[in-house]
Write an enzyme that holds these catalytic residues in place. Sequence first.
Site, PDB file in Angstrom:
ATOM      1  N   LYS A  61      -2.258   6.031  -1.144  1.00 51.05           N
ATOM      2  CA  LYS A  61      -1.677   5.537   0.276  1.00 51.05           C
ATOM      3  C   LYS A  61      -0.139   5.189  -0.367  1.00 51.05           C
ATOM      4  O   LYS A  61       0.651   5.136   0.419  1.00 51.05           O
ATOM      5  CB  LYS A  61      -2.274   4.559   0.714  1.00 51.05           C
ATOM      6  CG  LYS A  61      -3.617   5.298   1.355  1.00 51.05           C
ATOM      7  CD  LYS A  61      -4.599   4.250   1.983  1.00 51.05           C
ATOM      8  CE  LYS A  61      -5.849   4.849   2.401  1.00 51.05           C
ATOM      9  NZ  LYS A  61      -6.938   4.216   3.286  1.00 51.05           N
ATOM     10  N   GLN A 108      -8.906  -1.708   3.230  1.00 52.77           N
ATOM     11  CA  GLN A 108      -9.729  -0.654   2.826  1.00 52.77           C
ATOM     12  C   GLN A 108     -11.064  -0.913   2.884  1.00 52.77           C
ATOM     13  O   GLN A 108     -11.748  -1.839   2.394  1.00 52.77           O
ATOM     14  CB  GLN A 108      -9.450  -0.404   1.307  1.00 52.77           C
ATOM     15  CG  GLN A 108      -9.874   0.782   0.769  1.00 52.77           C
ATOM     16  CD  GLN A 108      -9.198   2.226   1.321  1.00 52.77           C
ATOM     17  OE1 GLN A 108      -8.336   2.221   2.166  1.00 52.77           O
ATOM     18  NE2 GLN A 108     -10.141   3.245   1.200  1.00 52.77           N
ATOM     19  N   ASP A 113      -5.150   2.002  11.346  1.00 52.91           N
ATOM     20  CA  ASP A 113      -6.511   2.492  11.300  1.00 52.91           C
ATOM     21  C   ASP A 113      -7.231   3.031  12.511  1.00 52.91           C
ATOM     22  O   ASP A 113      -7.974   3.833  12.481  1.00 52.91           O
ATOM     23  CB  ASP A 113      -7.446   1.884  10.366  1.00 52.91           C
ATOM     24  CG  ASP A 113      -7.744   2.014   8.957  1.00 52.91           C
ATOM     25  OD1 ASP A 113      -7.222   2.940   8.544  1.00 52.91           O
ATOM     26  OD2 ASP A 113      -7.716   0.983   8.368  1.00 52.91           O
TER      27      ASP A 113
HETATM   28  N1  L34 Z   1      -9.433   0.796   6.189  1.00 51.27           N
HETATM   29  N2  L34 Z   1     -10.702   2.365   4.869  1.00 51.27           N
HETATM   30  C1  L34 Z   1      -9.816   2.300   5.685  1.00 51.27           C
HETATM   31  N3  L34 Z   1      -9.047   3.297   6.117  1.00 51.27           N
HETATM   32  C2  L34 Z   1      -9.480   4.629   5.709  1.00 51.27           C
HETATM   33  O1  L34 Z   1      -8.623   5.652   6.216  1.00 51.27           O
HETATM   34  C3  L34 Z   1     -10.426   4.688   4.674  1.00 51.27           C
HETATM   35  N4  L34 Z   1     -10.779   5.870   4.060  1.00 51.27           N
HETATM   36  C4  L34 Z   1     -12.123   6.129   3.924  1.00 51.27           C
HETATM   37  C5  L34 Z   1     -12.535   5.065   3.115  1.00 51.27           C
HETATM   38  N5  L34 Z   1     -11.883   3.809   3.495  1.00 51.27           N
HETATM   39  C6  L34 Z   1     -11.030   3.678   4.386  1.00 51.27           C
HETATM   40  C7  L34 Z   1      -9.812   6.514   3.318  1.00 51.27           C
HETATM   41  O2  L34 Z   1      -8.592   6.145   3.349  1.00 51.27           O
HETATM   42  C8  L34 Z   1     -11.847   7.614   3.019  1.00 51.27           C
HETATM   43  N6  L34 Z   1     -10.370   7.682   2.623  1.00 51.27           N
HETATM   44  C9  L34 Z   1      -9.869   8.387   1.929  1.00 51.27           C
HETATM   45  C10 L34 Z   1      -8.415   8.579   1.543  1.00 51.27           C
HETATM   46  C11 L34 Z   1      -7.978   9.629   0.677  1.00 51.27           C
HETATM   47  C12 L34 Z   1      -8.594  10.313  -0.131  1.00 51.27           C
HETATM   48  C13 L34 Z   1     -10.017  10.271   0.230  1.00 51.27           C
HETATM   49  C14 L34 Z   1     -10.540   9.499   1.138  1.00 51.27           C
HETATM   50  C15 L34 Z   1      -8.249  11.259  -1.118  1.00 51.27           C
HETATM   51  O3  L34 Z   1      -7.035  11.090  -1.391  1.00 51.27           O
HETATM   52  N7  L34 Z   1      -8.792  12.210  -1.281  1.00 51.27           N
HETATM   53  C16 L34 Z   1      -8.353  13.145  -2.420  1.00 51.27           C
HETATM   54  C17 L34 Z   1      -8.839  13.190  -3.624  1.00 51.27           C
HETATM   55  C18 L34 Z   1      -9.171  11.941  -4.311  1.00 51.27           C
HETATM   56  C19 L34 Z   1      -9.672  11.587  -5.676  1.00 51.27           C
HETATM   57  O4  L34 Z   1      -9.318  12.434  -6.651  1.00 51.27           O
HETATM   58  O5  L34 Z   1     -11.023  10.856  -5.655  1.00 51.27           O
HETATM   59  C20 L34 Z   1      -8.664  14.658  -1.864  1.00 51.27           C
HETATM   60  O6  L34 Z   1      -8.120  15.431  -2.085  1.00 51.27           O
HETATM   61  O7  L34 Z   1      -9.695  14.815  -1.000  1.00 51.27           O
END
Ligand code: L34
Length: 284
Positions: free
Chosen positions: A53, A97, A120
Site C-alpha cells: 500500500k 489493517q 475501506d
Molecule cells: N483494513 N484490512 C483492511 N483493509 C483491507 O483492504 C484489507 N485487505 C485484506 C486484509 N486486511 C485488510 C487487504 O489489503 C486483504 N488485503 C490484501 C491486500 C493486498 C494483497 C493481498 C491482500 C496483495 O498485495 N497481494 C499480492 C501478493 C502479496 C504476497 O506476495 O503475499 C497478490 O498478487 O495477490
Amino acid sequence: MATLINGKEISQKVRGEVKLETEAFKKETGITPGLAVILVGDDPASKIYVGNKKKACDEVGFNSFEYILSESTEQGELISLIEKLNADPSVHGILCQLPLPKHIDEREIIAAISPKKDVDAFHPVNVGKIMIGDYDFLPCTPAGVMELIHSAGISVAGKKCTVVGRSNIVGKPMAMLLLHENGTVTICHSKTTDLAKECRDADILVAAVGRAKLITADMIKEGAAVIDVGMNRDENGKLCGDVDFSEAEKKASYITPVPGGVGPMTIAMLMRNTLTAAKLSSKG
Ligand code: L34
C-alpha cells in the site's frame, strides 16, 4: 482453457489513471492526498500488504503515513491515534489493517474512523450507504473484483452469481455490488447444504473463504467466470487462492490467478478511494 484475468496489469492501469488525476487535482487545489495506514502487531502477511500500500501511494503521488504499533497496543491508544488522524487535515484516508489482535474490539475501532476518511468503506454509515446504492466509497476488494469483471468484458445483468463467504469485508459487500449490477446472487457459507451445487449453478463464481483448494473443478460450470479472492498458503508454503487453479482453468472461461489477481486490485481501489476522499474534503 480459460482466459486469465490479469489483476497485476489491470491494477497498473487503474493506478496510472489515479496518478494522472492526482497530478491534475494537486495543480488545481494545491492539496496532496494523504493516506494513514495503521498496523498493529507483526503478522507477516499484513506487513506485506501494508508495504504494498505504501509503495502504491508513492507511485501515484500521495503522502503516506505509516503507524506500526506493537501487538500489546491498547484499545484506548488506538482510538486516540484515530481521533488525532480524524482531525488532521493532511490525512484524507485512514485504514486500520485487519485482522487486529484479539484483545482489540474491531467494531469499535472501525466506528471510530470518520466516515469521510473511511477509505475501506467498513464504517456502518458507509456500509448503509452502499446498501441503498448511494455511496462515496466502495470496499476495496469487492470494488476490485467488479473492475476485473468489467475489464474482461463480462456483463453481470441477469447472470447467476455465487459468492462463497459472507464476511463483512468481502462476501456481503461483494454480493451487494453484484446485485447493483442486476446479477441474481446466492451467498454460500459454512452451513450451506450443497455448496458444490450452488457453485455449479454460477455463471460468475466469487470465492472468498480463505481455504486452499476449497473450490474444485467439479464445482465449476463449464464456461463460468471464476474470481478467486482467497489468500492462503498451500502445503509447500506457496501463496494460493481458494480455487484449485490448475484444474479449474480447464473448465472456466475466465479465471483470476493468485497472486496477481484480486490482491493488486484491492490496493489500486484503495488509491482511488483515497483520491475520492481528498476531493470530497476539498469541497468542504
Ligand atoms: N483494513 N484490512 C483492511 N483493509 C483491507 O483492504 C484489507 N485487505 C485484506 C486484509 N486486511 C485488510 C487487504 O489489503 C486483504 N488485503 C490484501 C491486500 C493486498 C494483497 C493481498 C491482500 C496483495 O498485495 N497481494 C499480492 C501478493 C502479496 C504476497 O506476495 O503475499 C497478490 O498478487 O495477490
